[in-house]
Every structure is written in structure tokens, then in C-alpha cells.
Design a protein around this motif. Structure first.
Motif, short mmCIF file in Angstrom:
data_model
loop_
_atom_site.label_atom_id
_atom_site.label_comp_id
_atom_site.label_asym_id
_atom_site.label_seq_id
_atom_site.Cartn_x
_atom_site.Cartn_y
_atom_site.Cartn_z
N GLU A 178 0.83 -1.20 0.00
CA GLU A 178 0.00 0.00 0.00
C GLU A 178 0.86 1.25 0.00
O GLU A 178 0.58 2.22 -0.71
N GLU A 179 1.94 1.24 0.78
CA GLU A 179 2.83 2.40 0.84
C GLU A 179 3.53 2.63 -0.50
O GLU A 179 3.65 3.78 -0.95
N ALA B 81 2.42 1.74 -3.47
CA ALA B 81 1.41 2.24 -4.41
C ALA B 81 1.09 3.71 -4.13
O ALA B 81 0.95 4.51 -5.06
N ARG B 82 0.99 4.07 -2.85
CA ARG B 82 0.71 5.46 -2.49
C ARG B 82 1.82 6.39 -2.97
O ARG B 82 1.56 7.48 -3.51
N ASN B 83 3.08 5.96 -2.81
CA ASN B 83 4.21 6.79 -3.26
C ASN B 83 4.23 6.94 -4.77
O ASN B 83 4.55 8.02 -5.29
N ILE C 92 1.61 6.82 -6.80
CA ILE C 92 0.51 7.71 -7.16
C ILE C 92 0.86 9.16 -6.82
O ILE C 92 0.61 10.07 -7.61
N ARG C 93 1.46 9.39 -5.65
CA ARG C 93 1.86 10.74 -5.25
C ARG C 93 2.86 11.32 -6.24
O ARG C 93 2.74 12.49 -6.65
#
Length: 67
Positions: free
Chosen positions: A34-35, A37-39, A41-42
Motif C-alpha cells: 500500500e505504501e 502504491a501510495r508513493n 501515485i503521489r
């Protein structure tokens, strides 16, 4: 033709191994996936926003220069 067959086989094995490891990582540490993927996307959003700001700045400057 045997060279192509071996190349395709090798690529298939490498790809299968990569996705199997990614699947196991998602089971072992769901927060990590999740982390990551979040990075990603950011990063993409920041890149697009900066491109848009640069485009707006350059068009505003060119409009001001014409006046």
C-alpha cells in the motif's frame, strides 16, 4: 527459431517469478504494498501538477510579454 523459443521461455520464467514474489510480498506485508502504491501515485500526481503549473506560467508570461 530455437533461440526465440528459449528467449520467450526465459522471459516467462522471469515474469512469473517477479509476480509470484510480488504476490507473496502483498500477503506478507500488505502495508508495504500500500505504501509503495501510495508513493507511486503521489509521484505521478506531483509530476502532472508541476507540468500543468509550468504550462500555465509559460502561457501567462507569453501573454504578458505581448502586452
Amino acid at each position: 527459431m530455437p533461440v526465440i523459443r528459449h528467449l520467450v521461455l526465459a522471459l516467462g520464467i522471469v515474469g512469473s517469478t517477479f509476480f509470484a514474489l510480488a504476490f507473496l510480498a502483498s500477503i506478507a506485508k500488505p502495508g508495504f504494498v500500500e505504501e509503495v502504491a501510495r508513493n507511486i501515485i503521489r509521484y505521478e500526481i506531483e509530476k502532472q501538477v508541476h507540468e500543468k503549473i509550468d504550462t500555465l506560467d509559460s502561457s501567462t508570461l507569453s501573454d504578458s510579454a505581448l502586452l
